[in-house]
Scaffold this motif. Structure first.
Motif, mmCIF file in Angstrom:
data_model
loop_
_atom_site.group_PDB
_atom_site.id
_atom_site.type_symbol
_atom_site.label_atom_id
_atom_site.label_comp_id
_atom_site.label_asym_id
_atom_site.label_seq_id
_atom_site.Cartn_x
_atom_site.Cartn_y
_atom_site.Cartn_z
ATOM 1 N N LEU A 61 0.812 -1.217 0.000
ATOM 2 C CA LEU A 61 0.000 0.000 0.000
ATOM 3 C C LEU A 61 0.844 1.265 0.000
ATOM 4 C CD1 LEU A 61 -2.916 -0.978 2.412
ATOM 5 C CD2 LEU A 61 -2.950 -0.805 -0.071
ATOM 6 N N PHE A 62 2.033 1.204 0.564
ATOM 7 C CA PHE A 62 2.879 2.381 0.589
ATOM 8 C C PHE A 62 3.800 2.472 -0.622
ATOM 9 C CE2 PHE A 62 1.806 2.241 5.159
ATOM 10 C CZ PHE A 62 1.267 3.509 5.253
ATOM 11 N N SER A 63 3.782 1.485 -1.477
ATOM 12 C CA SER A 63 4.612 1.502 -2.677
ATOM 13 C C SER A 63 3.855 2.184 -3.814
ATOM 14 C CB SER A 63 4.958 0.063 -3.084
ATOM 15 O OG SER A 63 5.520 0.040 -4.360
ATOM 16 N N PRO A 64 4.445 3.204 -4.438
ATOM 17 C CA PRO A 64 3.750 3.897 -5.531
ATOM 18 C C PRO A 64 3.438 2.990 -6.722
ATOM 19 C CG PRO A 64 5.643 5.172 -4.800
ATOM 20 C CD PRO A 64 5.698 3.853 -4.092
ATOM 21 N N ARG A 65 4.332 2.080 -7.045
ATOM 22 C CA ARG A 65 4.089 1.171 -8.169
ATOM 23 C C ARG A 65 2.892 0.263 -7.903
ATOM 24 N NH1 ARG A 65 9.956 -1.067 -9.794
ATOM 25 N NH2 ARG A 65 10.634 0.776 -10.937
ATOM 26 N N VAL A 66 2.844 -0.290 -6.734
ATOM 27 C CA VAL A 66 1.751 -1.211 -6.399
ATOM 28 C C VAL A 66 0.427 -0.458 -6.362
ATOM 29 C CG1 VAL A 66 0.830 -2.747 -4.618
ATOM 30 C CG2 VAL A 66 3.257 -2.796 -5.172
#
Length: 116
Positions: free
Chosen positions: A21-26
Motif C-alpha cells: 500500500l505504501f509503494s507507488p508502483r503497487v
C-alpha cells in the motif's frame, strides 16, 4: 520486533500488505486494476441490458404480428368455388341455420316405453 515474528502468517501478511500500500508502483497497479474492473462491469451490464431490451422488442413484434395475422384471417373469408365462406359466427348466423343447427333442432321421437 524479532525476526521470528515475521515467520508467523498473520504478521507476514500484514507486513506485505502494508509495504504494497505504501509503494507507488503497487498503488498504481491496484488503481488500474480497479478502473479496468469497474469499466468491465459497466460494459457487461450494458450488454445484458441491451440484449434484454432487444429480446423484449422482438417478442412484442412477434406478438403484434401474430395478432394481426389472426385478425386478418378472422375478418377475411375463404373462397370455395367462387362463393365466400364466412369464418365468424355472426356471419354464419346472418346467413341462416347451418346443417348442424338443423340436426340439433330435430325433435327426438320417444320409443314405445316413453323413454328416449
Amino acid at each position: 520486533m524479532d525476526a521470528e515474528n515475521f515467520l508467523e502468517p498473520e504478521v507476514a501478511t500484514t507486513a506485505i500488505i502494508t509495504a504494497a500500500l505504501f509503494s507507488p508502483r503497487v498503488r498504481k497497479v491496484i488503481r488500474k486494476g480497479v478502473v479496468y474492473g469497474a469499466a468491465g462491469v459497466l460494459v457487461a451490464g450494458d450488454v445484458v441490458t441491451s440484449f434484454a431490451r432487444s429480446l423484449g422488442r422482438g417478442m412484442q413484434v412477434a406478438a403484434s404480428t401474430a395478432a394481426q395475422q389472426t385478425q386478418n384471417a378472422g375478418s377475411q373469408g375463404q373462397q370455395v368455388g367462387g362463393e365466400t365462406i364466412a369464418t365468424s359466427e355472426v356471419e354464419a348466423a346472418a346467413r341462416g341455420s347451418t346443417p348442424l343447427d338443423k340436426a340439433a333442432a330435430k325433435p327426438s321421437i320417444p320409443d314405445k316405453e316413453g323413454t328416449q
